[in-house]
Design a protein around this motif. Sequence first.
Motif, PDB file in Angstrom:
ATOM      1  N   THR A 134       0.836  -1.200   0.000  1.00  0.00           N
ATOM      2  CA  THR A 134       0.000   0.000   0.000  1.00  0.00           C
ATOM      3  C   THR A 134       0.868   1.246   0.000  1.00  0.00           C
ATOM      4  N   THR A 138       0.613   4.231  -2.679  1.00  0.00           N
ATOM      5  CA  THR A 138       0.353   5.611  -2.225  1.00  0.00           C
ATOM      6  C   THR A 138       1.420   6.557  -2.749  1.00  0.00           C
ATOM      7  N   TYR A 167      -6.779   4.722  -7.343  1.00  0.00           N
ATOM      8  CA  TYR A 167      -6.303   4.705  -5.958  1.00  0.00           C
ATOM      9  C   TYR A 167      -7.405   4.221  -5.013  1.00  0.00           C
ATOM     10  N   SER A 168      -8.641   4.602  -5.281  1.00  0.00           N
ATOM     11  CA  SER A 168      -9.769   4.119  -4.478  1.00  0.00           C
ATOM     12  C   SER A 168      -9.899   2.611  -4.590  1.00  0.00           C
ATOM     13  N   CYS A 170      -7.501   0.527  -5.271  1.00  0.00           N
ATOM     14  CA  CYS A 170      -6.367  -0.039  -4.541  1.00  0.00           C
ATOM     15  C   CYS A 170      -6.677  -0.100  -3.046  1.00  0.00           C
ATOM     16  N   CYS A 171      -7.203   0.978  -2.510  1.00  0.00           N
ATOM     17  CA  CYS A 171      -7.520   1.018  -1.084  1.00  0.00           C
ATOM     18  C   CYS A 171      -8.638   0.039  -0.731  1.00  0.00           C
ATOM     19  N   HIS A 174      -7.056  -3.368  -0.636  1.00  0.00           N
ATOM     20  CA  HIS A 174      -6.195  -3.536   0.531  1.00  0.00           C
ATOM     21  C   HIS A 174      -6.956  -3.301   1.832  1.00  0.00           C
ATOM     22  N   ILE A 176      -8.451  -0.510   3.122  1.00  0.00           N
ATOM     23  CA  ILE A 176      -7.982   0.689   3.819  1.00  0.00           C
ATOM     24  C   ILE A 176      -9.008   1.779   3.603  1.00  0.00           C
ATOM     25  N   ILE A 178     -10.043   5.589   3.059  1.00  0.00           N
ATOM     26  CA  ILE A 178      -9.408   6.782   2.508  1.00  0.00           C
ATOM     27  C   ILE A 178      -9.883   7.990   3.277  1.00  0.00           C
TER      28      ILE A 178
END
Length: 180
Positions: A134, A138, A167-168, A170-171, A174, A176, A178
């Motif tokens: 991550t 990032t 990126y959203s 990816c989060c 993972h 996570i 945001i």
Amino acid sequence: MTALSKKFADFEHALKRACLRAVARASRYEPLRGGDITAVVYGPLIGEIADEADLSVPQTRRRLQALQREGKVIRDDRRGGSTAWWLVGLAEAPRAAAGTPAPAPAAPHQTVTATVPARQHWSDVLGVARDCSTRDATRAYRLELARLLESDDLEAPNDLMRLKEAYSACCREHEIQIEE
């Protein structure tokens, strides 16, 4: 003017009317923002054109295909088998910003579906490996975000939106949260 060319001219007028009606229905979506290329997405379907031209669907299809071979219409093939048609030159081409070179004209027989890029995996958009941490994702996101914010490219807003969606994703993958 021969009888056949008169029939095709009448058909083109009917096609123009059908296109303008379709655009009027979709006016809240700004169908003409990118000229013919974006307008074809909101263009009329073959049934609407056939009704406007007072022809059967097979006759309309043959005439549209003849016009496509001449480079006078473009089409947008949609999922489910429906196809939207658009008369080339009906919408104004978007104006380029001052100092930028004009884009090269598209091939006359090119369809919109051939130019739409396939959806990319978030790691491809960020430029990292699929199994990256991550922290690496990032870091790549922040570097690309800074580059896009400083860019004068006309496609920067679209690229920025694509970057944020990547990126959203990816989060989410993972697990996570945001912070906005």
